[in-house]
Write a protein that holds these residues in place. Sequence first.
Motif, mmCIF file in Angstrom:
data_model
loop_
_atom_site.group_PDB
_atom_site.id
_atom_site.type_symbol
_atom_site.label_atom_id
_atom_site.label_comp_id
_atom_site.label_asym_id
_atom_site.label_seq_id
_atom_site.Cartn_x
_atom_site.Cartn_y
_atom_site.Cartn_z
ATOM 1 N N UNK A 149 4.129 10.158 -0.550
ATOM 2 C CA UNK A 149 4.003 8.790 -1.253
ATOM 3 C C UNK A 149 3.791 7.619 -0.234
ATOM 4 N N UNK A 150 4.357 7.734 0.922
ATOM 5 C CA UNK A 150 4.039 6.585 1.612
ATOM 6 C C UNK A 150 2.534 6.696 2.305
ATOM 7 N N UNK A 151 1.989 7.918 2.696
ATOM 8 C CA UNK A 151 0.638 7.790 3.163
ATOM 9 C C UNK A 151 -0.437 7.629 1.971
ATOM 10 N N UNK A 152 0.053 7.847 0.808
ATOM 11 C CA UNK A 152 -0.690 7.656 -0.501
ATOM 12 C C UNK A 152 -0.805 6.061 -0.751
ATOM 13 N N UNK A 153 0.461 5.404 -0.378
ATOM 14 C CA UNK A 153 0.321 3.957 -0.533
ATOM 15 C C UNK A 153 -0.536 3.464 0.615
ATOM 16 N N UNK A 154 -0.581 3.785 1.768
ATOM 17 C CA UNK A 154 -1.389 3.204 2.663
ATOM 18 C C UNK A 154 -2.923 3.387 2.393
ATOM 19 N N UNK A 155 -3.239 4.513 1.795
ATOM 20 C CA UNK A 155 -4.852 4.937 1.326
ATOM 21 C C UNK A 155 -5.141 4.048 0.370
ATOM 22 N N UNK A 156 -4.268 3.750 -0.636
ATOM 23 C CA UNK A 156 -4.380 3.063 -1.913
ATOM 24 C C UNK A 156 -4.816 1.454 -1.475
ATOM 25 N N UNK A 157 -4.019 0.854 -0.407
ATOM 26 C CA UNK A 157 -4.168 -0.197 0.272
ATOM 27 C C UNK A 157 -5.680 -0.467 0.907
ATOM 28 N N UNK A 158 -5.944 0.756 1.659
ATOM 29 C CA UNK A 158 -7.431 0.640 2.271
ATOM 30 C C UNK A 158 -8.551 0.615 1.251
ATOM 31 N N UNK A 159 -8.156 1.427 0.131
ATOM 32 C CA UNK A 159 -9.152 1.569 -0.777
ATOM 33 C C UNK A 159 -9.312 0.081 -1.929
ATOM 34 N N UNK A 160 -8.211 -0.464 -1.951
ATOM 35 C CA UNK A 160 -8.372 -1.758 -2.621
ATOM 36 C C UNK A 160 -8.779 -2.915 -1.861
ATOM 37 N N UNK A 161 -9.053 -3.006 -0.678
ATOM 38 C CA UNK A 161 -9.496 -4.052 0.035
ATOM 39 C C UNK A 161 -10.831 -3.873 0.687
ATOM 40 N N UNK A 162 -11.612 -4.844 0.741
ATOM 41 C CA UNK A 162 -12.948 -4.613 1.174
ATOM 42 C C UNK A 162 -13.004 -5.128 2.652
ATOM 43 N N UNK A 163 -12.038 -6.227 3.088
ATOM 44 C CA UNK A 163 -12.255 -6.784 4.338
ATOM 45 C C UNK A 163 -10.669 -6.483 4.977
ATOM 46 N N UNK A 164 -10.743 -6.451 6.429
ATOM 47 C CA UNK A 164 -9.487 -6.344 7.083
ATOM 48 C C UNK A 164 -8.347 -7.405 6.837
ATOM 49 N N UNK A 165 -8.925 -8.662 6.547
ATOM 50 C CA UNK A 165 -8.080 -9.906 6.055
ATOM 51 C C UNK A 165 -7.324 -9.690 4.594
ATOM 52 N N UNK A 166 -8.097 -9.080 3.647
ATOM 53 C CA UNK A 166 -7.666 -9.094 2.464
ATOM 54 C C UNK A 166 -6.742 -7.790 2.541
ATOM 55 N N UNK A 167 -6.895 -6.573 3.390
ATOM 56 C CA UNK A 167 -5.885 -5.637 3.562
ATOM 57 C C UNK A 167 -4.755 -5.952 4.105
ATOM 58 N N UNK A 168 -4.787 -6.986 5.104
ATOM 59 C CA UNK A 168 -3.434 -7.364 5.565
ATOM 60 C C UNK A 168 -2.580 -8.268 4.418
ATOM 61 N N UNK A 169 -3.193 -9.073 3.678
ATOM 62 C CA UNK A 169 -2.476 -9.979 2.790
ATOM 63 C C UNK A 169 -2.142 -9.124 1.599
#
Length: 104
Positions: A16-36
């Motif tokens: 579940x934790x690695x999956x949540x990290x993958x979902x964050x990277x899928x849903x963000x186009x830029x590093x700034x939006x990934x951080x937010x």
Amino acid sequence: MALPLWVAVFGLTAIMFPLSLVLLSIRARTPESAVALSGFVQSIGYGIAAIFPLLVGLLHETTDGWQVPLLVVIGVLVASIPAGIVAGRRRTVEDEWERRHGRW
């Protein structure tokens, strides 16, 4: 007989934790939006993770059994399915923002 089922269920929780990290990277186009997005999601997730076990324990103590707390856990899991479907879409946060507020 139920041992293989429980082993499989508890084994799945480790992804579940690695999956949540993958979902964050899928849903963000830029590093700034990934951080937010990460900051927003993690603050809510850690808040729920800190409070939910306490609430389940209080339910157990109040009802003097495990039936009601387990039904609440099942209800939360079922209610989280639509959230997982939305989170797993192949659209980015920026796409959603642009769709709602027009292109900049």
